[in-house]
Structure formats: structure tokens, C-alpha cells
Design an enzyme around this catalytic site. Structure first.
Site, PDB file in Angstrom:
ATOM      1  N   GLY A  18       9.545 -29.658  18.462  1.00  0.00           N
ATOM      2  CA  GLY A  18       9.250 -29.886  17.052  1.00  0.00           C
ATOM      3  C   GLY A  18       7.905 -29.310  16.683  1.00  0.00           C
ATOM      4  O   GLY A  18       7.288 -28.559  17.459  1.00  0.00           O
ATOM      5  N   PHE A  20       4.997 -30.937  16.168  1.00  0.00           N
ATOM      6  CA  PHE A  20       3.896 -31.519  16.941  1.00  0.00           C
ATOM      7  C   PHE A  20       4.377 -32.285  18.166  1.00  0.00           C
ATOM      8  O   PHE A  20       3.593 -32.995  18.787  1.00  0.00           O
ATOM      9  CB  PHE A  20       3.075 -32.466  16.048  1.00  0.00           C
ATOM     10  N   VAL A  23      10.405 -32.673  23.626  1.00  0.00           N
ATOM     11  CA  VAL A  23      11.163 -33.649  24.399  1.00  0.00           C
ATOM     12  C   VAL A  23      11.626 -32.982  25.692  1.00  0.00           C
ATOM     13  O   VAL A  23      12.123 -31.851  25.674  1.00  0.00           O
ATOM     14  CB  VAL A  23      12.368 -34.186  23.605  1.00  0.00           C
ATOM     15  N   ASP A 137      16.786 -41.424   8.288  1.00  0.00           N
ATOM     16  CA  ASP A 137      17.068 -40.054   8.722  1.00  0.00           C
ATOM     17  C   ASP A 137      18.337 -40.017   9.579  1.00  0.00           C
ATOM     18  O   ASP A 137      18.375 -39.388  10.643  1.00  0.00           O
ATOM     19  CB  ASP A 137      15.885 -39.479   9.496  1.00  0.00           C
TER      20      ASP A 137
END
Length: 459
Positions: A18, A20, A23, A137
Site C-alpha cells: 500500500g 504506507f 503485508v 470499506d
């Protein structure tokens, strides 16, 4: 408690990246289990984004539901926040749908699987809403699959919000294709914004595309505000179309809630066949952000090798020795009375088994000692070597001449003296005739009086 670090994990591969955060799939060295580790670079985040990252840790650590990604541990090293989570080996729902789309016509998601996923998504959402948490989300990329693709788990609660009862949220959050009309129009919204997103996900599983598509955000907002979408493929049942319609109501007050959807016949039948144990754990307090990251207090670890107080159930089973306590979950270090009781009984049982095992070993060792004593007090040891006389030597060697020195050695080998610096095999054998073998210290230890009495009789 030992300080955890990244070196305690073996990085297997990178799962995602992503702005910042990233994973990784990792393996914990202490237990060999696989986990998902989220690394957040705190130095490059604004205050709001930092609070969102800590808020996700707080919410995940407060939940324990089979249909929500489980929290395992969080720690800070330097300027990085590491969150260890349950690993879903089947990827996410978006990857599954893309795979089916690439196969072309004739491939689709079975309706029975859609109902199964819908039930599990509703169960996870109901757990969130019961604690006043809005996910905000819900989308295919945030719904993770188990290794066999039979179950799902909700994840990525980075923008989730905790709201008090009868209050609304105002902040815009979410992904445009799955965002509800009230969020698009900057109106206050409640937990039913997640129901709209859920309806979009279920529609996408049936049609392999979101219900609302457009070339730009303005056209997308216009379509969502009208709530018009193409009907579901006729291969699916009327009940599934009605279920989607209950979720995609423009007005949030006309939209069904999690409890109402769980009471539908198709969902209730699956709910009766599956027993879900919801935890009574309360929502943890807010994790305060400090200038010194080392002072941030994070929730305690919760690996599967530990038992939570609420999950310990002590029951009794009948054995040949009476009743013995067992637990449905033996993996915890809690100090609850039930856990302490189980640990004490488990230690006593292990101690009893150890005593019985030691007694059997001691009896076998004692028998071997007695057998060794019988052979010990003979005049000659088993490895005694017979020394021939001069006459026998002459018979065996034929007409070979016997010197006086050789005759003397053959006649009396025990009386021969050799220099200190010379050790021959003959002298070593003489020593065995002169002295009896010595018992080892361990062989002189007898466990019972009966064994010692037997030995005295032999002596």
C-alpha cells in the site's frame, strides 16, 4: 516477557503493498505457524492515519469471531508498527472472481456458495455492529478466503469507526464502487452503509461485476444515487434477487439491518446448521498516540497457543481411575480459576505417569544388576584368556625351539614383570586375572530392599 522482534519470524513472501504499509506472509519460529504480518511505516503518516492504524489494532484485539480476521500480536520497532494477524491461505474474494472472469462464459459462482458466503459475512458484520463498529470499506478485496475456499473472513479494518449508540458518522470513507448514497452525498450515516456495500459484493459474486459502473466519479455518483442496476442473471433464484434488493435500498431507513437479514429463511437454515460462539469481550480502550512510539501501549498477544478466560470450559470425562478434568481449549496462560484448576490437574496427571514410567525402568535396571552380580563373583571373567603350557606350545608349533626366556614366560605368566613404560596385551590380561572388574557407581544403586537382600545371598 521477552521483547518480540521481526527476527522471531521468517518472511516467506510479500502479499501486498500500500501507500504506507505492506503485508507479508511469515512463519513464527517458536510455533512454526504461518501468519500475515502488516508493516506500517509510522514516520511517513499524518496524525489521522496514525490513529487509524492504532484504531485497527484496538478493534481487531477486541474481536474474536470465526468470520473476522483474528488478531495475534502488535509491536513497534523503530518507526515501524508490526501487526501479526491470522493468515487466510485462499487469498481474497476479488482474486477468486477475477479468476472466474478470465475463464470466460459458462463459468460462474454457484448459488449455494453465494448463500454460504452471505451468511458468514452477515455474521461477521453483526459482530461489528453489536459493538458499535462500522467497517466502512466492505469490498471483495477485503473479504479473505480460507485455504479450501469454503469460508470467508472480514479484514482490513483500517478505516473502521467506533460510534456510540444512536449516533451517526460524517467522515467520507470507503471505495467508490461500494460506497452507499448517503456517504456520496456527505450526509450522516449509520451502520447500514455496510449493508449497502454487502449488497454490492453479493451482486458482484452473481454477475462477476459491481452493480454500478461508470467512466468517471460524477457518472458513478449519479448511478448510485438513482440505485438502478441490471437484474441478476436468471440462473439464480428469486430469493437471491430479493436479498440483494433489500441491501441496495437508496434510503438507509428502508434498508435491512444485519439482524433482519439473518432472520431470512435462507440464512436462518444455515445459521441452525452452524454453531457460532460469540465472545463477550468488551471493546478495548483507545490506544493513545504519543510522540515517543516506545511509550504506546499495545494490546497483549493472543496466539492460538493461549487460552482466553471466556473460552475455557472445564468438563469431566470418566476414566478407569475415576473422573478427570479436560478443557475444550488448552492453549492459554490466563490466571482464571478454571485455567489454574486445569493446569494443576494436568501436572498431577503427568507426574503420576512419570512415576509409573520410572518405576518400570527401575525394576528392569535392578534385574539387569542382579544378572550382572551372578557373573561378577566367578573365579574367572568371561573374557579370560587361557595361557598354554610349554608342552602345549611345543605341540602346536611343531619342532620350533623353545628358548629359556620363552619357557619362563609360558610357565608362569602371572609372575612376569615388565617395565612401567611397556604395556603388552599379555600384561593387560594378567591384570584381569589378578583383579576383579569394578562395579560402576550406577550399578551399585538398588531401588528396593528385596534386590539388596538377593545380592547379599549371592555374596
Amino acid at each position: 516477557m521477552n521483547r518480540l522482534s521481526v527476527s522471531d519470524f521468517e518472511i516467506i513472501k510479500k502479499l501486498g503493498q500500500g501507500s504506507f504499509s505492506s503485508v507479508y506472509k511469515v512463519k513464527r519460529k517458536s510455533d512454526g505457524q504461518e501468519y500475515a504480518m502488516k508493516k506500517v511505516q509510522m514516520s511517513g503518516l499524518a496524525t489521522k492515519e496514525l490513529n487509524n492504524a492504532l484504531n485497527e489494532v484496538r478493534i481487531l484485539a477486541s474481536l474474536e469471531n470465526p468470520y473476522i480476521i483474528g488478531y495475534r500480536e502488535a509491536f513497534i520497532r523503530g518507526d515501524n508498527l508490526f501487526v501479526v494477524l491470522e493468515y487466510a491461505g485462499g487469498g481474497d474474494l476479488q482474486q477468486k472472481l477475477e479468476y472466474i472472469r478470465k475463464k470466460g462464459q459458462g463459468f460462474y459462482v454457484d448459488e449455494e456458495l453465494i448463500w454460504a458466503y452471505s451468511f458468514e459475512m452477515l455474521s461477521g458484520l453483526n459482530e461489528l455492529h453489536s459493538k458499535g463498529i462500522y467497517h466502512r470499506d466492505i469490498k471483495c478485496a477485503n473479504i479473505f478466503l480460507t485455504q479450501d475456499h469454503k469460508h470467508i473472513k472480514l479484514g482490513d479494518l483500517n478505516v473502521a469507526k467506533v460510534v456510540k449508540a444512536n449516533q451517526f458518522a460524517n467522515t467520507y470513507a470507503g471505495t467508490p464502487y461500494y460506497t452507499s448514497p448517503e456517504v456520496w452525498m456527505d450526509q450522516p450515516y449509520d451502520q447500514k452503509c455496510d449493508i449497502w456495500s454487502l449488497g454490492c459484493v453479493i451482486y458482484e459474486m452473481a454477475q462477476l461485476q459491481p452493480p454500478f459502473l461508470a467512466n468517471d466519479l460524477f457518472q458513478l455518483q449519479k448511478k448510485i444515487s438513482k440505485g438502478s442496476y441490471e437484474p441478476v442473471n436468471p440462473r439464480y433464484s428469486k430469493e437471491l434477487s430479493e436479498f440483494i434488493a433489500k441491501c441496495l435500498q437508496i434510503a438507509s431507513k428502508n434498508r435491512a439491518s444485519c439482524e433482519e437479514l439473518l432472520n431470512l429463511v435462507q440464512i436462518r437454515n444455515r445459521q441452525n446448521s452452524v454453531s457460532i460462539s460469540y465472545s463477550n469481550q468488551k471493546l478495548l480502550g483507545t490506544i493513545c498516540l504519543t510522540k515517543n512510539y516506545k511509550e504506546i501501549r499495545l494490546p497483549r498477544p493472543r496466539y492460538q497457543t493461549e487460552i482466553n478466560d471466556s473460552s475455557v470450559v472445564i468438563s469431566k470425562i470418566q476414566t478407569s481411575r475415576g473422573y478427570r478434568a479436560i478443557s475444550n481449549n488448552r492453549l492459554d496462560d490466563s490466571n482464571s480459576p478454571a485455567s489454574r484448576k486445569f493446569k494443576i490437574k494436568n501436572k498431577l496427571s503427568n507426574h503420576q505417569n512419570s512415576l509409573e514410567r520410572n518405576n518400570s525402568q527401575n525394576e528392569q535396571q535392578s534385574k539387569e544388576n542382579v544378572r550382572y552380580i551372578n557373573n561378577l563373583y566367578q573365579l574367572q571373567p568371561n573374557n579370560h584368556q587361557h595361557y598354554p603350557s610349554a608342552q602345549e606350545y611345543k605341540q602346536n608349533t611343531g619342532s620350533r625351539q623353545i628358548t629359556p626366556t620363552l619357557r619362563k614366560q609360558l610357565s608362569s605368566p602371572l609372575n612376569q614383570k615388565s617395565p612401567l613404560n611397556h604395556k603388552s596385551p599379555l600384561n593387560s590380561e594378567n591384570q584381569q586375572d589378578k583383579q576383579l572388574p569394578k562395579l560402576k557407581t550406577k550399578q551399585l544403586i538398588f531401588q528396593t530392599k528385596d534386590h539388596l537382600r538377593n545380592i547379599r545371598k549371592l555374596i
